[in-house]
Design a protein around this motif. Structure first.
Motif, short mmCIF file in Angstrom:
data_model
loop_
_atom_site.label_atom_id
_atom_site.label_comp_id
_atom_site.label_asym_id
_atom_site.label_seq_id
_atom_site.Cartn_x
_atom_site.Cartn_y
_atom_site.Cartn_z
N ASP A 46 -12.38 2.33 8.28
CA ASP A 46 -13.29 1.57 7.43
C ASP A 46 -13.49 0.19 8.04
O ASP A 46 -12.54 -0.53 8.31
N THR A 47 -14.75 -0.21 8.23
CA THR A 47 -15.03 -1.45 8.94
C THR A 47 -15.55 -2.56 8.03
O THR A 47 -16.02 -3.58 8.52
N ALA A 121 -21.50 -1.26 8.21
CA ALA A 121 -21.34 -1.11 9.66
C ALA A 121 -22.00 -2.29 10.34
O ALA A 121 -23.14 -2.63 10.03
N ASP A 122 -21.28 -2.93 11.24
CA ASP A 122 -21.76 -4.14 11.88
C ASP A 122 -21.60 -4.02 13.39
O ASP A 122 -20.73 -3.30 13.88
N ALA A 123 -22.43 -4.76 14.12
CA ALA A 123 -22.33 -4.78 15.57
C ALA A 123 -20.91 -5.16 16.01
O ALA A 123 -20.45 -4.75 17.08
N ALA A 124 -20.21 -5.95 15.18
CA ALA A 124 -18.88 -6.42 15.56
C ALA A 124 -17.86 -5.31 15.70
O ALA A 124 -16.85 -5.47 16.38
N TYR A 129 -16.75 6.35 14.25
CA TYR A 129 -17.01 7.58 13.50
C TYR A 129 -16.53 7.39 12.07
O TYR A 129 -15.40 6.94 11.83
N CYS A 130 -17.37 7.75 11.12
CA CYS A 130 -17.02 7.68 9.71
C CYS A 130 -16.79 9.10 9.19
O CYS A 130 -17.74 9.89 9.11
N PRO A 131 -15.56 9.47 8.85
CA PRO A 131 -15.30 10.83 8.37
C PRO A 131 -15.92 11.12 7.01
O PRO A 131 -16.19 12.28 6.69
N ALA A 132 -16.17 10.07 6.22
CA ALA A 132 -16.70 10.29 4.87
C ALA A 132 -18.09 10.94 4.90
O ALA A 132 -18.41 11.77 4.05
N ASP A 133 -18.93 10.53 5.86
CA ASP A 133 -20.27 11.13 5.96
C ASP A 133 -20.46 11.90 7.28
O ASP A 133 -21.56 12.29 7.62
N MET A 134 -19.35 12.09 8.03
CA MET A 134 -19.37 12.84 9.30
C MET A 134 -20.46 12.31 10.22
O MET A 134 -21.26 13.07 10.78
N THR A 135 -20.48 10.99 10.38
CA THR A 135 -21.54 10.34 11.15
C THR A 135 -20.95 9.35 12.14
O THR A 135 -20.02 8.61 11.81
N VAL A 136 -21.51 9.33 13.34
CA VAL A 136 -21.16 8.35 14.36
C VAL A 136 -22.18 7.22 14.29
O VAL A 136 -23.39 7.48 14.18
N TYR A 137 -21.72 5.97 14.37
CA TYR A 137 -22.60 4.80 14.30
C TYR A 137 -22.54 4.03 15.61
O TYR A 137 -21.46 3.73 16.11
N PHE A 138 -23.72 3.70 16.15
CA PHE A 138 -23.82 3.04 17.44
C PHE A 138 -24.78 1.87 17.39
O PHE A 138 -25.93 2.02 16.97
N ASP A 139 -24.32 0.71 17.81
CA ASP A 139 -25.23 -0.38 18.18
C ASP A 139 -25.27 -0.40 19.70
O ASP A 139 -24.27 -0.71 20.35
N MET A 140 -26.40 -0.05 20.29
CA MET A 140 -26.49 0.09 21.74
C MET A 140 -26.22 -1.21 22.48
O MET A 140 -25.82 -1.20 23.65
N ASN A 141 -26.43 -2.36 21.82
CA ASN A 141 -26.16 -3.64 22.47
C ASN A 141 -24.69 -3.83 22.79
O ASN A 141 -24.33 -4.67 23.62
N PHE A 142 -23.84 -3.06 22.15
CA PHE A 142 -22.41 -3.15 22.39
C PHE A 142 -22.06 -2.93 23.86
O PHE A 142 -21.15 -3.55 24.40
#
Length: 298
Positions: A46-47, A121-124, A129-142
């Motif tokens: 959790d972020t 979800a933040d760039a920071a 990966y969030c198991p609650a919604d089975m979703t990967v989150y990406f900020d490409m600037n990272f």
């Protein structure tokens, strides 16, 4: 990495058309935000607490506005869709061979900040990966931060001819967390961590989980290359460079000038590279079970 012309996943949502104050969070936090991004990447935790910290630094965010994606962003999107499709094909086949059914995850590309099933979800926080919604989150600037602030040897962008395999490695690592979620390994790690007698012991369980995700990234690479012959000269070196850059020892040395192994939560650079190579060179999932990796840490 040769990637153009293959199937694109339909499980990708690109939220970068929603621009505005979200991007200010990364710039407003400066180097602290970059450090947080590297240190928290791959965790799948959790972020929301990091989001609150970054919002405090940046002073909040402005209302979002709609915009068109640039040609480079559309090309990045196509690359991500193809890599995700490759993970769907590889893990779908591996699950089928073991008599199980693979459930495809989703992947969200965002810029600045967005909402996830695990909170803000933040760039920071980097890719997670969030198991609650089975979703990967990406900020490409990272990935630019990974290169400029922490010295990973990565290409500047995903261009029309070559994809940056270091990006594919990170995607594959996060999908590794999805595989762990489906197989119940994540729940196993959480139970062990809750029963741990010390913080150092709990951290060891976390390290094993992260190293297995690196191992799974190697497994994916082995089979994807076998199916699509997609690797090019320098690709594996790029993935290894990224793994080395996000090792706990490398991060701690940059942040505080010394290393505290008992506080590791993701594994050292050497460990991360080792387990990625174990998956990539052998292609045998049974060589990197959670129990085997955990035993190697004693």
């Amino acid at each position: 990495m040769q990637w153009k012309g293959r199937r694109q996943s339909t499980n990708v949502e690109d939220r970068r058309t929603m621009s505005g104050g979200g991007k200010a969070a990364l710039g407003g936090g400066g180097i602290l935000v970059a450090v947080l991004a590297i240190y928290s990447m791959f965790s799948g935790n959790d972020t929301s607490f990091l989001q609150n910290l970054v919002q405090g630094i940046s002073g909040g965010s402005a209302p979002t506005e709609q915009r068109e994606l640039t040609a480079d962003e559309l090309n990045q999107q196509a690359f991500v869709k193809i890599v995700l499709a490759d993970t769907e094909d590889v893990w779908g086949q591996l699950f089928q061979q073991s008599g199980q059914k693979y459930k495809d995850p989703h992947l969200v590309i965002f810029s600045g900040q967005t909402q996830s099933g695990c909170g803000g979800a933040d760039a920071a926080v980097g890719p997670f990966y969030c198991p609650a919604d089975m979703t990967v989150y990406f900020d490409m600037n990272f990935f630019q931060e990974l290169k400029t602030q922490f010295g990973a040897k990565m290409r500047n962008q995903v261009d029309g001819e070559q994809g940056d395999f270091a990006v594919a490695y990170v995607i594959a690592h996060e999908i590794g967390h999805h595989v762990q979620n489906l197989l119940g390994t994540s729940s196993q790690e959480q139970r062990l961590a809750q029963q741990a007698r010390s913080k150092a012991e709990a951290n060891r369980y976390s390290v094993a989980l992260e190293l297995q995700a690196d191992f799974y990234a190697g497994i994916f690479t082995y089979y994807d290359n076998k199916i699509n012959n997609m690797l090019q000269a320098g690709d594996i070196e790029g993935a290894i460079s990224a793994a080395q850059a996000v090792g706990d020892d490398a991060i701690q040395k940059r942040m505080q000038g010394y290393v505290v192994p008992e506080s590791f939560t993701h594994g050292s650079s050497e460990q991360r590279v080792y387990w990625f190579k174990q998956g990539y060179q052998n292609g045998n999932p049974s060589l990197g079970t959670y129990e085997i990796i955990l035993k190697s840490l004693k």
